[in-house]
Design an enzyme around this catalytic site. Structure first.
Site, PDB file in Angstrom:
ATOM      1  N   ARG A 110       0.866  -1.188   0.000  1.00  0.00           N
ATOM      2  CA  ARG A 110       0.000   0.000   0.000  1.00  0.00           C
ATOM      3  C   ARG A 110       0.898   1.232   0.000  1.00  0.00           C
ATOM      4  NH1 ARG A 110      -5.121   2.009   3.588  1.00  0.00           N
ATOM      5  NH2 ARG A 110      -6.064   0.474   2.203  1.00  0.00           N
TER       6      ARG A 110
ATOM      7  N   HIS B 188      -7.520   0.645  -6.196  1.00  0.00           N
ATOM      8  CA  HIS B 188      -7.720  -0.073  -4.925  1.00  0.00           C
ATOM      9  C   HIS B 188      -8.421  -1.399  -5.258  1.00  0.00           C
ATOM     10  CE1 HIS B 188      -7.884  -0.837  -0.792  1.00  0.00           C
ATOM     11  NE2 HIS B 188      -8.806   0.004  -0.379  1.00  0.00           N
TER      12      HIS B 188
ATOM     13  N   GLN C 197     -10.337  -3.892  -2.709  1.00  0.00           N
ATOM     14  CA  GLN C 197     -11.638  -3.374  -2.260  1.00  0.00           C
ATOM     15  C   GLN C 197     -12.757  -3.772  -3.228  1.00  0.00           C
ATOM     16  OE1 GLN C 197     -12.155  -0.871   0.554  1.00  0.00           O
ATOM     17  NE2 GLN C 197     -14.272  -1.457   0.167  1.00  0.00           N
TER      18      GLN C 197
ATOM     19  N   ASP D   6     -16.738   8.165  -1.303  1.00  0.00           N
ATOM     20  CA  ASP D   6     -15.420   7.999  -0.676  1.00  0.00           C
ATOM     21  C   ASP D   6     -15.039   9.373  -0.114  1.00  0.00           C
ATOM     22  OD1 ASP D   6     -12.833   7.165  -0.004  1.00  0.00           O
ATOM     23  OD2 ASP D   6     -12.055   7.313  -2.062  1.00  0.00           O
TER      24      ASP D   6
ATOM     25  N   CYS E  14     -16.134   2.759   1.121  1.00  0.00           N
ATOM     26  CA  CYS E  14     -14.994   1.882   1.437  1.00  0.00           C
ATOM     27  C   CYS E  14     -14.524   2.072   2.876  1.00  0.00           C
ATOM     28  CB  CYS E  14     -13.855   2.139   0.459  1.00  0.00           C
ATOM     29  SG  CYS E  14     -13.392   3.881   0.343  1.00  0.00           S
TER      30      CYS E  14
ATOM     31  N   ARG F 119     -13.947  -7.368   3.255  1.00  0.00           N
ATOM     32  CA  ARG F 119     -12.552  -7.134   2.874  1.00  0.00           C
ATOM     33  C   ARG F 119     -11.715  -8.353   3.257  1.00  0.00           C
ATOM     34  NH1 ARG F 119     -10.296  -2.435   2.377  1.00  0.00           N
ATOM     35  NH2 ARG F 119      -8.862  -3.669   1.135  1.00  0.00           N
TER      36      ARG F 119
HETATM   37  N1  NVA Z   1      -9.518   7.362  -1.626  1.00  0.00           N
HETATM   38  C1  NVA Z   1      -9.175   6.908  -0.296  1.00  0.00           C
HETATM   39  C2  NVA Z   1      -9.522   5.457  -0.122  1.00  0.00           C
HETATM   40  C3  NVA Z   1      -9.315   4.911   1.277  1.00  0.00           C
HETATM   41  C4  NVA Z   1      -9.637   3.463   1.388  1.00  0.00           C
HETATM   42  C5  NVA Z   1      -7.699   7.144  -0.051  1.00  0.00           C
HETATM   43  O1  NVA Z   1      -6.892   6.869  -0.949  1.00  0.00           O
HETATM   44  O2  NVA Z   1      -7.349   7.648   1.013  1.00  0.00           O
HETATM   45  N1   CP Z   2     -11.157   0.667   2.866  1.00  0.00           N
HETATM   46  C1   CP Z   2      -9.875   0.605   3.259  1.00  0.00           C
HETATM   47  O1   CP Z   2      -8.966   0.335   2.460  1.00  0.00           O
HETATM   48  O2   CP Z   2      -9.688   0.812   4.574  1.00  0.00           O
HETATM   49  P1   CP Z   2      -8.287   1.009   5.311  1.00  0.00           P
HETATM   50  O3   CP Z   2      -7.677   2.292   4.794  1.00  0.00           O
HETATM   51  O4   CP Z   2      -8.611   1.057   6.779  1.00  0.00           O
HETATM   52  O5   CP Z   2      -7.397  -0.161   4.968  1.00  0.00           O
END
Ligand code: NVA
Ligand code: CP
Length: 329
Positions: A106, A133, A136, A229, A270, A315
């Site tokens: 990540r 992502h 997800q 989101d 999400c 998830r």
């Molecule tokens: N768009 C958000 C998704 C979090 C799961 C981010 O990248 O922070």
């Molecule tokens: N939805 C999601 O990816 O959550 P986290 O950022 O907590 O992993």
């Protein structure tokens, strides 16, 4: 369909509708086994690395619990490793590939996770980049299928910042699986033309459709699913909030948006979500901008329409399916 064994899981563009559906079905099977207490620790003796250059609750916990259920051990790498500071991703990949059977990443640019896959020689799973992502997506499609009993033909509406990881991945996934995808936002936040073109090609093949609109009424009329989101994603500058709030407040998921939707329409996110601003970051935003909720109202988030915690649970089951499919011969 060719086996997914030894494949990477980097972005939805790499998978066919049939492969995505296979992962959704496998998630459902592994979820049912877990609920019945049937063990599936078929990957005993394997080891995986979890690299998190951004924070996480769901994704990290899902990888750890799923790996444990499959019999694997995990090593968590965040601050404190050499990655990106003293050591390049290419060198890191070649080191970790010698020790681990799979790697989750990540972080920031999509090219980083692509390089990790290129040089490590073991399956790499994208736990979120700026552009996509994908893990997800399997959880989201599983959640929708559990709720409605099918995917094809459902009207899926994404409201808010539609040019980042979540909207990109949802648009491609919906298009490949035959859902009718609508992105509803200020046009500054529409997905890139290049990606929309690809999504249109997939939709033509699957029987789905792709629509972009600035009209909440047009988007939400007869919607089955309304999804949103956060407006400022991880890694984006704090200063972005002011402009985002100004541009995206009309696209908040609220009672007005749902007034156009089908009676049994559901709300998805999400997570994490700014629905009551009772968190540390939320309080800061509240102090600066005087708002008490952002991309979704607390009323909708807490309503019986909201299936966000089923989605969060899924998830784990879906990340387990992704690891199972790519690590079990
Ligand atoms: N768009 C958000 C998704 C979090 C799961 C981010 O990248 O922070
Ligand atoms: N939805 C999601 O990816 O959550 P986290 O950022 O907590 O992993």
């Amino acid at each position: 369909m060719e086996s997914l064994y030894k494949k990477n899981f980097l972005k939805m563009l790499d998978f066919s509708g049939e492969e995505i559906q296979y992962l959704v079905d496998l998630s459902e099977k592994l979820k049912a086994e877990k609920k019945k207490g049937i063990p599936h620790d078929v990957l005993r003796g394997k080891n995986i690395a979890l690299i998190f250059e951004k924070t996480s609750t769901r994704t990290r916990c899902s990888f750890e619990v799923a790996a444990h259920d499959l019999g694997m051990s995990t090593t968590y790498l965040a601050g404190g490793s050499q990655i990106g500071k003293k050591e390049s991703i290419k060198d890191t990949a070649r080191v970790l590939g010698r020790m681990f059977d799979g790697i989750e990443y990540r972080g920031y640019g999509q090219e980083i996770v692509e390089d990790l896959a290129k040089y490590s020689g073991v399956p790499v799973w994208n736990g979120l980049t700026n552009e996509s992502h994908p893990t997800q997506m399997i959880a989201d499609m599983l959640t929708i299928e559990e709720h409605f009993g099918h995917l094809k033909g459902l009207k899926f509406v994404y409201m808010g910042d539609a040019r980042y990881n979540m909207a990109n991945s949802l648009m491609i996934t919906c298009a490949k699986l035959g859902l009718d995808f609508t992105a509803c936002s200020n046009k500054k936040y529409f997905p890139s033309e290049e990606l929309v073109e690809k999504a249109n090609e997939f939709a033509e093949e699957s029987g789905g459709s792709v629509t972009l609109t600035e009209s909440v009424e047009e988007a939400c009329t007869d919607a089955d699913i309304i999804y949103t989101d956060v407006w400022v994603s991880m890694g984006e500058p704090e200063e972005a909030w002011k402009e985002r709030i100004h541009d995206l407040l009309p696209y908040q998921v609220n009672a007005n948006a749902f007034s156009y939707a089908k009676e049994n329409a559901v709300f998805m996110h999400c997570l994490p979500a700014f629905h009551d601003l009772g968190t540390e970051v939320g309080r800061e935003i509240n102090k600066k901008y005087g708002l008490s909720e952002l991309e979704v109202t607390n009323q909708i988030f807490e309503s019986s329409r909201s299936i966000v915690f089923d989605e969060a649970e899924n998830r784990m089951h879906s990340i387990k399916a992704i690891m199972y499919a790519t690590l079990v011969p």
